[in-house]
Design a protein around this motif. Structure first.
Motif, PDB file in Angstrom:
ATOM      1  N   TYR A 283       0.844  -1.196   0.000  1.00  0.00           N
ATOM      2  CA  TYR A 283       0.000   0.000   0.000  1.00  0.00           C
ATOM      3  C   TYR A 283       0.881   1.248   0.000  1.00  0.00           C
ATOM      4  O   TYR A 283       1.875   1.322   0.737  1.00  0.00           O
ATOM      5  CB  TYR A 283      -0.910   0.022   1.217  1.00  0.00           C
ATOM      6  N   ALA A 284       0.497   2.248  -0.792  1.00  0.00           N
ATOM      7  CA  ALA A 284       1.301   3.469  -0.889  1.00  0.00           C
ATOM      8  C   ALA A 284       1.210   4.318   0.377  1.00  0.00           C
ATOM      9  O   ALA A 284       2.161   4.997   0.737  1.00  0.00           O
ATOM     10  CB  ALA A 284       0.859   4.292  -2.104  1.00  0.00           C
ATOM     11  N   HIS A 285       0.062   4.273   1.072  1.00  0.00           N
ATOM     12  CA  HIS A 285      -0.126   5.211   2.186  1.00  0.00           C
ATOM     13  C   HIS A 285       0.599   4.785   3.458  1.00  0.00           C
ATOM     14  O   HIS A 285       1.014   5.627   4.243  1.00  0.00           O
ATOM     15  CB  HIS A 285      -1.621   5.413   2.472  1.00  0.00           C
ATOM     16  N   ASN A 286       0.759   3.470   3.675  1.00  0.00           N
ATOM     17  CA  ASN A 286       1.420   3.033   4.911  1.00  0.00           C
ATOM     18  C   ASN A 286       2.534   2.016   4.681  1.00  0.00           C
ATOM     19  O   ASN A 286       3.124   1.524   5.640  1.00  0.00           O
ATOM     20  CB  ASN A 286       0.394   2.458   5.891  1.00  0.00           C
ATOM     21  N   THR A 311       6.201  -4.295   6.749  1.00  0.00           N
ATOM     22  CA  THR A 311       6.120  -3.139   5.859  1.00  0.00           C
ATOM     23  C   THR A 311       7.396  -3.089   5.023  1.00  0.00           C
ATOM     24  O   THR A 311       8.355  -3.826   5.280  1.00  0.00           O
ATOM     25  CB  THR A 311       5.972  -1.819   6.641  1.00  0.00           C
ATOM     26  N   LEU A 312       7.423  -2.205   4.042  1.00  0.00           N
ATOM     27  CA  LEU A 312       8.629  -2.056   3.227  1.00  0.00           C
ATOM     28  C   LEU A 312       9.825  -1.655   4.078  1.00  0.00           C
ATOM     29  O   LEU A 312      10.969  -2.005   3.776  1.00  0.00           O
ATOM     30  CB  LEU A 312       8.391  -1.006   2.127  1.00  0.00           C
ATOM     31  N   TYR A 313       9.539  -0.909   5.157  1.00  0.00           N
ATOM     32  CA  TYR A 313      10.638  -0.441   6.010  1.00  0.00           C
ATOM     33  C   TYR A 313      11.324  -1.594   6.731  1.00  0.00           C
ATOM     34  O   TYR A 313      12.488  -1.474   7.126  1.00  0.00           O
ATOM     35  CB  TYR A 313      10.123   0.573   7.025  1.00  0.00           C
ATOM     36  N   ASN A 314      10.621  -2.716   6.935  1.00  0.00           N
ATOM     37  CA  ASN A 314      11.244  -3.881   7.553  1.00  0.00           C
ATOM     38  C   ASN A 314      12.183  -4.599   6.580  1.00  0.00           C
ATOM     39  O   ASN A 314      13.086  -5.325   7.020  1.00  0.00           O
ATOM     40  CB  ASN A 314      10.186  -4.879   8.028  1.00  0.00           C
ATOM     41  N   LEU A 699       1.677  11.186   7.916  1.00  0.00           N
ATOM     42  CA  LEU A 699       1.697  11.944   9.173  1.00  0.00           C
ATOM     43  C   LEU A 699       1.959  13.414   8.908  1.00  0.00           C
ATOM     44  O   LEU A 699       1.340  14.285   9.531  1.00  0.00           O
ATOM     45  CB  LEU A 699       2.773  11.376  10.106  1.00  0.00           C
ATOM     46  N   ALA A 700       2.859  13.713   7.958  1.00  0.00           N
ATOM     47  CA  ALA A 700       3.169  15.107   7.638  1.00  0.00           C
ATOM     48  C   ALA A 700       1.934  15.851   7.152  1.00  0.00           C
ATOM     49  O   ALA A 700       1.650  16.975   7.598  1.00  0.00           O
ATOM     50  CB  ALA A 700       4.276  15.164   6.583  1.00  0.00           C
ATOM     51  N   ALA A 701       1.184  15.238   6.239  1.00  0.00           N
ATOM     52  CA  ALA A 701      -0.025  15.880   5.710  1.00  0.00           C
ATOM     53  C   ALA A 701      -1.043  16.131   6.819  1.00  0.00           C
ATOM     54  O   ALA A 701      -1.648  17.199   6.896  1.00  0.00           O
ATOM     55  CB  ALA A 701      -0.638  15.020   4.608  1.00  0.00           C
ATOM     56  N   SER A 702      -1.217  15.155   7.691  1.00  0.00           N
ATOM     57  CA  SER A 702      -2.171  15.296   8.798  1.00  0.00           C
ATOM     58  C   SER A 702      -1.734  16.390   9.763  1.00  0.00           C
ATOM     59  O   SER A 702      -2.546  17.237  10.168  1.00  0.00           O
ATOM     60  CB  SER A 702      -2.308  13.963   9.526  1.00  0.00           C
ATOM     61  N   SER A 703      -0.447  16.414  10.122  1.00  0.00           N
ATOM     62  CA  SER A 703       0.052  17.402  11.081  1.00  0.00           C
ATOM     63  C   SER A 703      -0.061  18.816  10.519  1.00  0.00           C
ATOM     64  O   SER A 703      -0.480  19.743  11.220  1.00  0.00           O
ATOM     65  CB  SER A 703       1.504  17.094  11.454  1.00  0.00           C
TER      66      SER A 703
END
Length: 820
Positions: A283-286, A311-314, A699-703
């Protein structure tokens, strides 16, 4: 019943966020991408305030007029199209289509209030007639034969029934609680011809009366199959009228499409499993993994089931900031990208894979599709004759060639994202003597055990390499400061001290350990490696250039930085930090536009320490979090004091570190500080660099939206460095753009940068964003900026940073003219 009671005005919005239906009731609405608008349009090409809806009342009822831009005469950037024609103002009619940008549009409808539009498919709103048709006295309602002999009391009920959308393509049926059919619209009569004959035995009506638990005004949904056809039936129990009303939608084609899709997915999965290239879907968002094929799972040693929990980060061991930047660029430009990333295997080893990344859409969700394959010159060598080109055959560690390649990649990332990297070098002294005494076979066994012990002291994503016969090097591609590798160097020293003593016997075996850190000990790979190797060779280094530290050697510069890292924590507690303020000037009218907050450190022994020596270190460590809170609190309190004294109505601007901005609690922190200090939010401007937006775009967009909703001003800082994107000025609600000092410094000699500045100024004006040139040091730069229409500046040419007291005096004088 009055006109406004009988009809509703509906706006169906379609944009990047999807489709939503809005009921218009107020007299005025503004539409645009600014979150402060009553109707927000989620599209980068839409202006902050793109259009305005104005309600118009007359004897015939009410309608809405759409106006380009706002009511003060400021038009949108791209204009509006109504039914394909550009217009500045248009009185909307039923079924009108309004387009704001390539993907953002809206449709306007006028419908009957009692039509139950909540339950109708928006795709069919255009099929509803406008109010003149809906209220036509010729409208016919089909009712049951029992209703033909009606009495006067039924007149109200007939009026109620007449208000249903007779021309709706979806069947609508009513039965009473005794099972008598009280109403069919034409679509129901055509679709279910034998409904009167079968009555409650018909699949559409069966079991409705036994649902006694639902007779409290509830609504429920069920699926009904009639032969090969499939329907979704919304059943509403109207307890007051003792009626059961059904809205029915034919989902046969959708079910057939779903079946075909499942079959297609099955074929796709079969192909996915058989292909030799690794495939990852996320998923692109998370970045959550959706699916991987067997080829990829085999490459890295995990099972597909294990990977689907990640996730991709793992999986990615490359620099995540650079990886995030690549993904953000792919998502924004919708272009495929070919790049190399290091993947982390289950056994802890690293695999360099060529990755072709594309963005696809599935079920209205953006998904990254990543096709990977081995990089031949690095990974395939593990299984063939090229192995010895990159790995040491005796120890199976990376060799000199692979270390140099990985160091080049790590240095490129460190320079782009301004972080540290480190090297630890181990030199085995007396290895030749050991070999003569013990023999080659025992020496090789010793080196193999040495390599395994060395690698066990490192983290899974660090690279261990054998440089030559008796030297080993560890590469730390990203560190927060010298403390990270220093801890590992100390552990290596402790582990090998005992190991060497056990192995040396009657030989002169010994171990030298050194550590170097970029950029303090060198800014190129050659310089870093030279520093690392010289510091371990006792016969070649100058003792004055090496410091002994916890069992290993480091340069004086690294020692100073390590000491600073230890001092920062106590400096916060002992209040050794203070703030300076640098004014921003509007050249057009010599007005003050803001005061940027700058951090300074006054150490009791070391004196004043400049930011370049400690700020990056603070930002890379956890010390930046408490320090950032103190900066915000102090700056807000100072601005409140100036405001109370009537000295300034311009905001104080505060730099926010990437680490602080990406904390989940950051917005709450800002709100708390504003509340505690009493500072009006519009007098605080937060400066955020682009790399902070890329770490966690969601998170950036939400903040940023929440901060904008708080009325806090937002500034995109250091624009023009690295991969700056104009898209961020469209995507996020920034009020200010600050051009990087590095751009201003080269402005006189670089014609491309002049065009760059002019483009930023022109672009930002379209979004009502102010542009500040930072680092203006001389008059020639000032004149150039004037010619480029950049009229707001900050730099020593106007004023150097001022202490709190100096800034107060500066504001009291109120003289904001340039020096003559």
């Amino acid at each position: 019943m009055s006109e406004t009671q009988e009809f509703r005005h509906i706006l169906v919005i379609e944009d990047r966020k999807g489709r939503r239906i809005l009921s218009l009731e107020e007299n005025n609405y503004t539409l645009g991408r600014d979150s402060n608008n009553p109707i927000v349009i989620y599209d980068y090409q839409v202006s902050r305030t793109h259009a305005t809806l104005v309600k118009k009342e007359d004897t015939q009822g009410s309608t809405y007029r759409i106006v380009d831009g706002d009511l003060q005469g400021k038009r949108s950037t791209n204009g509006i199209l109504v039914n394909g024609h550009a217009t500045l103002s248009h009185e909307l009619k039923h079924g009108d289509t309004i387009r704001f940008a390539n993907e953002a549009k809206a449709n306007y409808y006028i419908i009957a209030t009692e039509s139950g539009i909540d339950l109708f498919n928006p795709d069919d709103l255009g099929n509803l007639n406008a109010r003149s048709t809906l209220t036509s006295p010729t409208t016919q309602t089909m009712i049951s034969k029992q209703e033909e002999q009606e009495n006067p009391q039924d007149q109200e009920e007939l009026i109620r029934l007449a208000s249903f959308p007779e021309l709706s393509p979806h069947p609508i049926i009513e039965v009473d609680w005794d099972g008598n059919i009280t109403y069919l619209n034409p679509a129901a009569s055509i679709k279910f011809e034998n409904l009167y004959e079968e009555k409650l035995n018909h699949p559409i009506l069966s079991d409705l009366l036994v649902e006694s638990n639902n007779r409290q005004g509830n609504l429920f949904l069920r699926e009904v199959k009639i032969g090969t056809e499939v329907f979704e039936q919304y059943v509403h129990y109207l307890s007051e009228k003792k009626l059961i009303r059904s809205y029915i939608f034919d989902f046969t084609k959708r079910k057939q499409a779903e079946a075909q899709l499942k079959e297609s997915e099955a074929r796709y999965r079969a192909i996915l499993r058989q292909t030799s290239e690794g495939i990852i879907l996320a998923y692109a968002h998370n970045k959550k993994i959706i699916e991987v094929n067997g080829a990829y799972a085999k490459m890295i040693g995990y099972s597909p089931e294990e990977i689907r929990e990640m996730t991709l980060y793992n999986l990615i061991a490359s620099d995540l900031q650079l990886f995030n930047q690549d993904l953000a660029r792919i998502a924004e430009r919708k272009q495929d990208t070919l790049a190399q990333y290091i993947h982390r295997c289950k056994d802890g080893t690293l695999l360099n894979l060529e990755s072709n990344i594309s963005l696809i859409s599935y079920q209205n969700k953006d998904i990254f599709s990543i096709v990977v394959k081995n990089v031949p010159e690095v990974n395939q060598g593990i299984h063939n004759s090229n192995y010895h080109n990159f790995y040491d055959s005796l120890t199976n560690l990376a060799n000199k060639r692979l270390l140099e390649k990985q160091l080049d990649i790590a240095l490129s990332s460190a320079k782009s994202y301004q972080h540290f990297l480190g090297l630890i070098t181990l030199e085995i002294k007396g290895l030749d003597s050991f070999k003569r005494v013990r023999g080659e076979e025992e020496t090789n066994k010793f080196l193999q055990n040495f390599a395994q012990t060395f690698e066990s002291c490192l983290r899974s994503f660090d690279l261990a390499a054998r440089w030559d016969e008796n030297k080993f090097i560890a590469l730390f591609s990203r560190i927060r400061g010298p403390r990270d590798p220093a801890k590992i160097a100390k552990r290596i020293s402790m582990v090998f001290e005992q190991y060497i003593q056990q192995q040396k016997g009657n030989t002169d075996l010994d171990l030298n350990i050194s550590m170097v850190v970029y950029p303090l000990d060198g800014e190129t790979a050659e310089h870093l490696l030279q520093s690392a190797l010289i510091s371990t060779d006792q016969g070649n280094y100058d003792e004055s250039n090496v410091v002994s530290w916890s069992g290993f050697r480091i340069s004086p510069k690294t020692a100073s930085l390590l000491r600073l890292e230890n001092l920062i924590g106590s400096a916060i507690q002992e209040k050794q930090f203070y703030l300076c303020y640098q004014p921003q000037l509007n050249l057009a009218d010599h007005s003050l536009m803001g005061m940027e907050t700058l951090l300074r450190w006054n150490h009791p022994e070391l004196g004043k320490i400049t930011p370049k020596h400690f700020l990056r270190l603070a930002e890379e460590t956890d010390f930046m979090l408490p320090l950032g809170v103190w900066i915000l609190q102090t700056a807000a309190a100072q601005m409140k004091q100036w405001s109370n004294q009537g000295l300034s109505t311009s905001p104080v601007t505060v730099n926010i570190s990437s680490r602080q901005f990406n904390q989940d609690s950051f917005v709450d922190l800002v709100a708390t500080i504003l509340r505690e200090t009493g500072l009006p939010p519009q007098l605080l401007e937060l400066e955020i660099m682009e790399n902070a937006l890329l770490q966690n775009p969601t998170l950036a967009a939400s903040s940023l939206k929440q901060l904008s909703d708080l009325k806090v001003r937002l500034c995109l800082d250091n624009f023009g460095v690295g991969g700056s994107s104009l898209g961020h000025l469209q995507q996020f609600p920034f009020d200010t753009v600050k051009i990087s000092p590095s751009v201003i410094a080269k402005l006189e000699s670089n014609h491309g940068l002049k065009a760059f500045v002019r483009a930023i100024v022109s672009f930002s004006q379209g979004y009502n964003q102010r542009v500040v040139a930072v680092g203006v040091e001389k008059n020639t730069q000032l004149e150039l900026l004037k010619g480029l229409d950049c009229t707001q500046i900050q730099g020593n040419f106007f004023s150097s940073p001022l202490t709190s007291q100096e800034a107060t005096t500066f504001l009291e004088k109120g003289d904001f003219h340039l020096p003559r």
